[in-house]
Design a protein around this motif. Structure first.
Motif, PDB file in Angstrom:
ATOM      1  N   MET A   1      43.151  54.789  29.287  1.00  0.00           N
ATOM      2  CA  MET A   1      43.490  53.360  29.511  1.00  0.00           C
ATOM      3  C   MET A   1      45.176  53.311  29.497  1.00  0.00           C
ATOM      4  SD  MET A   1      41.501  50.223  27.876  1.00  0.00           S
ATOM      5  CE  MET A   1      40.302  50.037  29.356  1.00  0.00           C
ATOM      6  N   THR A   2      46.190  52.238  29.541  1.00  0.00           N
ATOM      7  CA  THR A   2      47.226  51.892  29.853  1.00  0.00           C
ATOM      8  C   THR A   2      47.371  50.957  28.773  1.00  0.00           C
ATOM      9  OG1 THR A   2      47.296  50.274  31.628  1.00  0.00           O
ATOM     10  CG2 THR A   2      47.758  51.635  32.155  1.00  0.00           C
ATOM     11  N   GLU A   3      48.778  51.065  27.857  1.00  0.00           N
ATOM     12  CA  GLU A   3      48.707  49.970  27.033  1.00  0.00           C
ATOM     13  C   GLU A   3      48.463  47.828  27.837  1.00  0.00           C
ATOM     14  OE1 GLU A   3      52.203  47.946  23.745  1.00  0.00           O
ATOM     15  OE2 GLU A   3      51.894  50.437  24.867  1.00  0.00           O
ATOM     16  N   ALA A   4      49.001  48.284  29.131  1.00  0.00           N
ATOM     17  CA  ALA A   4      48.696  46.702  28.984  1.00  0.00           C
ATOM     18  C   ALA A   4      47.413  46.249  29.716  1.00  0.00           C
ATOM     19  CB  ALA A   4      49.444  46.638  30.615  1.00  0.00           C
ATOM     20  N   GLN A   5      46.083  47.431  29.871  1.00  0.00           N
ATOM     21  CA  GLN A   5      45.549  47.275  29.978  1.00  0.00           C
ATOM     22  C   GLN A   5      44.435  47.116  28.441  1.00  0.00           C
ATOM     23  OE1 GLN A   5      44.507  50.404  32.273  1.00  0.00           O
ATOM     24  NE2 GLN A   5      44.034  49.414  33.998  1.00  0.00           N
ATOM     25  N   ALA A   6      44.857  47.771  28.013  1.00  0.00           N
ATOM     26  CA  ALA A   6      44.399  47.963  26.710  1.00  0.00           C
ATOM     27  C   ALA A   6      44.507  46.430  25.660  1.00  0.00           C
ATOM     28  CB  ALA A   6      45.280  48.827  26.087  1.00  0.00           C
ATOM     29  N   SER A   7      45.993  45.534  26.449  1.00  0.00           N
ATOM     30  CA  SER A   7      45.802  44.521  25.656  1.00  0.00           C
ATOM     31  C   SER A   7      45.198  43.746  25.136  1.00  0.00           C
ATOM     32  CB  SER A   7      47.079  43.753  26.009  1.00  0.00           C
ATOM     33  OG  SER A   7      47.107  43.492  27.279  1.00  0.00           O
ATOM     34  N   ARG A   8      44.830  42.745  24.369  1.00  0.00           N
ATOM     35  CA  ARG A   8      43.332  41.334  24.088  1.00  0.00           C
ATOM     36  C   ARG A   8      44.534  40.591  25.632  1.00  0.00           C
ATOM     37  NH1 ARG A   8      40.230  42.538  20.384  1.00  0.00           N
ATOM     38  NH2 ARG A   8      40.123  40.191  20.120  1.00  0.00           N
ATOM     39  N   ILE A   9      43.389  39.506  25.392  1.00  0.00           N
ATOM     40  CA  ILE A   9      43.056  38.970  26.060  1.00  0.00           C
ATOM     41  C   ILE A   9      43.216  37.762  25.934  1.00  0.00           C
ATOM     42  CG2 ILE A   9      42.927  39.951  28.666  1.00  0.00           C
ATOM     43  CD1 ILE A   9      40.089  38.236  28.661  1.00  0.00           C
ATOM     44  N   THR A  10      43.633  36.814  26.043  1.00  0.00           N
ATOM     45  CA  THR A  10      43.907  34.571  25.731  1.00  0.00           C
ATOM     46  C   THR A  10      42.168  34.236  26.379  1.00  0.00           C
ATOM     47  OG1 THR A  10      44.935  34.176  27.424  1.00  0.00           O
ATOM     48  CG2 THR A  10      46.105  34.660  25.865  1.00  0.00           C
ATOM     49  N   VAL A  11      42.070  33.324  25.611  1.00  0.00           N
ATOM     50  CA  VAL A  11      41.153  31.865  26.608  1.00  0.00           C
ATOM     51  C   VAL A  11      41.456  31.630  27.782  1.00  0.00           C
ATOM     52  CG1 VAL A  11      39.577  30.146  26.024  1.00  0.00           C
ATOM     53  CG2 VAL A  11      40.518  31.462  24.338  1.00  0.00           C
ATOM     54  N   THR A  12      42.261  31.524  28.148  1.00  0.00           N
ATOM     55  CA  THR A  12      43.256  31.157  29.098  1.00  0.00           C
ATOM     56  C   THR A  12      43.181  31.935  30.473  1.00  0.00           C
ATOM     57  OG1 THR A  12      44.433  29.472  28.562  1.00  0.00           O
ATOM     58  CG2 THR A  12      45.363  29.715  30.198  1.00  0.00           C
ATOM     59  N   GLU A  13      43.162  33.342  29.768  1.00  0.00           N
ATOM     60  CA  GLU A  13      43.092  34.185  30.750  1.00  0.00           C
ATOM     61  C   GLU A  13      41.740  34.607  31.418  1.00  0.00           C
ATOM     62  OE1 GLU A  13      47.114  37.425  30.031  1.00  0.00           O
ATOM     63  OE2 GLU A  13      45.260  37.537  28.127  1.00  0.00           O
ATOM     64  N   ARG A  14      40.986  34.396  30.438  1.00  0.00           N
ATOM     65  CA  ARG A  14      39.573  34.350  30.727  1.00  0.00           C
ATOM     66  C   ARG A  14      39.050  33.305  31.443  1.00  0.00           C
ATOM     67  NH1 ARG A  14      37.971  34.549  25.448  1.00  0.00           N
ATOM     68  NH2 ARG A  14      38.171  36.806  25.099  1.00  0.00           N
ATOM     69  N   GLU A  15      39.697  32.536  31.122  1.00  0.00           N
ATOM     70  CA  GLU A  15      38.723  31.444  32.060  1.00  0.00           C
ATOM     71  C   GLU A  15      39.620  31.002  33.250  1.00  0.00           C
ATOM     72  OE1 GLU A  15      40.501  27.912  29.805  1.00  0.00           O
ATOM     73  OE2 GLU A  15      38.778  27.276  28.370  1.00  0.00           O
ATOM     74  N   ARG A  16      40.686  31.955  33.516  1.00  0.00           N
ATOM     75  CA  ARG A  16      41.246  31.860  34.886  1.00  0.00           C
ATOM     76  C   ARG A  16      40.648  32.652  35.393  1.00  0.00           C
ATOM     77  NH1 ARG A  16      47.105  30.830  36.812  1.00  0.00           N
ATOM     78  NH2 ARG A  16      46.734  29.959  35.077  1.00  0.00           N
TER      79      ARG A  16
END
Length: 118
Positions: A1-16
């Motif tokens: 898993m790359t660093e970008a894929q391992a980065s945490r998401i925001t509520v906005t990204e989850r809603e999107r």
């Protein structure tokens, strides 16, 4: 898993992601069962990689992060807050018969504007 894929998401990204899944359900790319399963995973997701896995077999891309707020968005938010504070101050002044609420409302707006413009 790359660093970008391992980065945490925001509520906005989850809603999107949930909005995109709803779109795919509406276009017939997902069955109701698939939508329910993927929605549950999206709601519990904590990394971008987990969200990306939900869209591997669907056309399009993984939902992107919302654009960074612009100065125009900040000014619009500032106008909205100023309007709400003004209305509350007027209502309190009329309800209590005390004009000092207008002064307090104006002072609050000025202080907030100065803080935001720094």
């Amino acid at each position: 898993m790359t660093e970008a894929q391992a980065s945490r998401i925001t509520v906005t990204e989850r809603e999107r992601a949930l909005e995109q899944l709803s779109h795919h359900l509406g276009t017939g790319r997902l069955s109701l069962t698939e939508f329910d399963e993927r929605s549950a995973i999206a709601a519990a997701a904590t990394t971008k990689g987990q969200l990306a896995e939900l869209f591997v077999d669907l056309p399009g891309t993984t939902p992107l992060a919302p654009p960074a707020p612009t100065r125009g968005n900040a000014l619009q938010r500032l106008r909205t807050i100023a309007a709400v504070v003004s209305i509350v101050a007027v209502v309190l002044a009329v309800a209590t018969g005390n004009w000092l609420w207008l002064l307090a409302g104006t002072g609050t707006i000025v202080a907030f504007v100065v803080q935001q413009l720094r």
